[in-house]
Design a protein around this motif. Structure first.
Motif, short mmCIF file in Angstrom:
data_model
loop_
_atom_site.label_atom_id
_atom_site.label_comp_id
_atom_site.label_asym_id
_atom_site.label_seq_id
_atom_site.Cartn_x
_atom_site.Cartn_y
_atom_site.Cartn_z
N ASP A 175 1.40 5.65 -0.90
CA ASP A 175 0.82 6.98 -1.05
C ASP A 175 1.58 7.71 -2.16
OD1 ASP A 175 -0.97 6.51 0.98
OD2 ASP A 175 0.27 7.46 2.53
N ARG A 227 -3.90 7.09 -2.25
CA ARG A 227 -3.48 5.88 -1.55
C ARG A 227 -3.87 4.68 -2.39
NH1 ARG A 227 -4.06 5.63 4.75
NH2 ARG A 227 -2.30 7.05 4.36
N THR A 284 -2.91 13.52 -2.66
CA THR A 284 -2.31 12.23 -2.33
C THR A 284 -3.29 11.11 -2.64
OG1 THR A 284 -1.02 13.25 -0.56
CG2 THR A 284 -1.25 10.85 -0.52
N GLN A 305 0.86 -1.18 0.00
CA GLN A 305 0.00 0.00 0.00
C GLN A 305 0.89 1.23 0.00
OE1 GLN A 305 -3.84 0.24 2.32
NE2 GLN A 305 -2.71 1.76 3.45
N GLN A 341 -3.66 0.58 -3.24
CA GLN A 341 -3.49 -0.73 -2.61
C GLN A 341 -3.51 -1.81 -3.67
OE1 GLN A 341 -6.28 -1.58 0.50
NE2 GLN A 341 -5.45 -3.62 0.92
#
Length: 411
Positions: A170, A225, A223, A168, A227
Motif C-alpha cells: 500500500d 494498492r 492509498t 502486495q 500487486q
C-alpha cells in the motif's frame, strides 16, 4: 453687464445640481450585479478574495476528487513510485457570486492566482511536475469554484517485500495544505481509477481516499494498492536456481572414481556464485522484513557448497589411499636375497585388496550422503513453501510513530 453676471451665476448653479444626481445613480446599483474580481480598479477587494473564504464557525469544505491516470514506474530498489494524477477541487466562495439578471453569464474563468486556492504539497514526494503552470479556475454565478490540477510525481513507498515476488504493498500519497489550519479548512476526498493500461509488472488492485483525524494541518490521503504479477522474477530468478539445484542432484549419480564428477560439481558451484552475485544486486534490501527469497537462495548456495565439498573430500581420500597402498609395496633393495620358499606378497593382489576396501567404504559413504542430500533438498523445498504460506513480518515502526512528538531523542 449685470445681466451677463446673473446668467453666468445661474448656469453654475445648474451645473452644481446635476452632478449629485449622476453619482446617486451609480451608488444605488445592486450589490451582486457584478462580482468584485471583474473590476481591476478595486485592489482592496481583489486582496480580500485571495484570502480564504470565511465560513463562520465551521471550516471551509473543499471537495477533492483524485483521478489516478497512470502508474508508470515502480522501483522496488529505490522504494519509489511514479504516477500521474488529476485533482478536481471545488468549494463555495460567496464573495464571487453575482446577480445573473444584471450580469447574464453563467460561468467565468479566472487565473488561479487571482483567487484563493488551497496550496497543496505531497509529503512523500521526491519531485512534483505540474502539467500546467497557470491553471484557470471556473466560477459560476452562485460562487462555486472548480479548479483542475494535473501533475506527475515520484513518491516514496514503503513496500512490503517479505513475499517478493508475490508481494502486495500500500503506497500512500498525503496531500497537506500548510497555509491553513484545520479550523479554517477541511477536505472531503474521493478517488477514481482511470488507468487504461494493464501491461505492467505492478498493477493497481485498489484505490482508497480518506481524511486522517486529529490533524493540525488540513490533509487527505490517497492509498494505492500495488500487486506484483511476478512473472518476470519467476522466470529470471526461481527457474535458474531450481535448475542448478536439480543439476547438482543429478551430478551425484556419477561414479565417485570418475574425474569428471569433481569438475562438474566445481563448475556448478562457480556458476551459481556468479548467478548469486547478480541476484544480490537485483533484489531489494530493507531494515526489517527482507524478502524470503534472499534466504532461500543463500540456502541453495550452502547446499551446492556441501555437495561439492563432499565430492572433493571423498575423491581426495580415495586418491590418498591408493597412493599409500602403492608406496607400501615398494620393491626390496637389490642387496637383499629373497627366500625361494617364501616369495612374499603378490604386488598385484595386495593393492587390489586394499584398493577394494577403500573403494567400497568411499562408495558406501557417497551413497549414504546422496540419500541424505536428496532428502534434505526435498525437505528444504517443503519448508520454504510452508514459510512462504504462513510467515508474516511486522515492520519496525517509523521514527515519527515510535517516539511521540516532543519526546526526548535517543542519544
Amino acid at each position: 453687464m449685470m445681466v451677463l453676471r446673473l446668467l453666468l451665476h445661474l448656469a453654475l448653479l445648474r451645473l452644481g445640481t446635476t452632478q449629485p444626481s449622476v453619482q446617486g445613480h451609480h451608488f444605488h446599483r445592486p450589490v451582486l450585479a457584478q462580482p468584485s474580481f471583474f473590476d481591476p480598479n478595486s485592489p482592496l477587494e481583489v486582496q480580500e478574495i485571495i484570502q480564504i473564504p470565511n465560513n463562520g464557525s465551521a471550516p471551509l469544505l473543499v471537495d477533492v476528487q483524485v483521478a489516478v491516470l497512470n502508474v508508470f514506474d515502480v522501483d522496488i530498489l529505490r522504494y519509489t513510485v511514479s504516477s500521474m494524477l488529476l485533482l478536481r477541487l471545488s468549494w463555495l466562495d460567496t464573495r464571487l457570486a453575482w446577480n445573473g439578471s444584471v450580469y447574464p453569464r453563467h460561468m467565468v474563468t479566472r487565473p488561479w492566482d487571482a483567487l484563493w486556492t488551497p496550496g497543496l504539497i505531497i509529503q512523500e514526494a521526491l519531485w512534483v511536475d505540474w502539467q500546467e503552470q497557470s491553471p484557470r479556475a471556473q466560477v459560476d454565478q452562485d460562487g462555486h469554484v472548480e479548479l483542475q490540477l494535473a501533475l506527475t510525481t515520484e513518491t516514496n513507498c514503503d513496500f512490503e517485500l517479505l513475499h517478493f515476488p508475490r508481494d502486495q504493498s500500500d503506497c500512500t500519497l498525503s496531500f497537506h495544505a500548510l497555509s491553513n489550519t484545520a479550523m479554517q479548512l477541511e477536505f472531503q476526498a474521493h478517488v477514481v481509477n482511470e488507468i487504461v493500461s494493464v501491461k505492467r509488472e505492478y498493477v493497481v488492485r485498489d484505490l482508497t481516499a480518506r481524511v486522517p483525524p486529529q490533524r493540525r494541518v488540513p490533509c487527505f490521503q490517497v492509498t494505492l494498492r500495488l500487486q506484483n504479477t511476478a512473472l518476470k522474477t519467476i522466470i529470471a530468478l526461481l527457474v535458474p536456481g531450481e535448475a542448478l539445484l536439480l543439476a547438482d542432484v543429478c551430478g551425484g549419480l556419477l561414479p565417485l572414481q570418475a574425474t569428471e564428477r569433481t569438475a562438474y560439481k566445481v563448475t556448478l558451484l562457480l556458476g551459481y556464485l556468479v548467478f548469486h552475485s547478480s541476484l544480490v544486486d537485483g533484489l531489494p534490501s530493507s531494515s526489517s522484513c527482507n524478502p524470503l527469497l534472499i534466504y532461500y537462495f543463500v540456502i541453495l548456495l550452502l547446499l551446492l557448497f556441501i555437495s561439492t565439498m563432499e565430492t572433493v573430500l571423498l575423491t581426495g581420500l580415495l586418491a590418498r589411499s591408493h597412493l599409500g597402498a602403492k608406496s607400501s609395496l615398494r620393491p626390496a633393495p637389490s642387496g637383499e636375497q629373497q627366500d625361494p620358499g617364501n616369495p612374499g606378497p603378490n604386488p598385484e593382489e595386495v593393492p587390489r585388496g586394499v584398493r577394494g576396501s577403500w573403494r567400497s567404504w568411499a562408495e558406501a559413504a557417497d551413497h549414504t550422503f546422496f540419500l541424505v542430500y536428496v532428502t534434505g533438498v526435498v525437505c528444504c523445498q517443503f519448508a520454504f513453501a510452508g514459510f512462504w504460506m504462513w510467515t508474516t513480518c511486522k515492520s519496525d515502526p517509523a521514527p515519527g510513530k515510535a517516539v511521540p512528538h516532543g519526546g526526548q531523542p535517543k542519544m
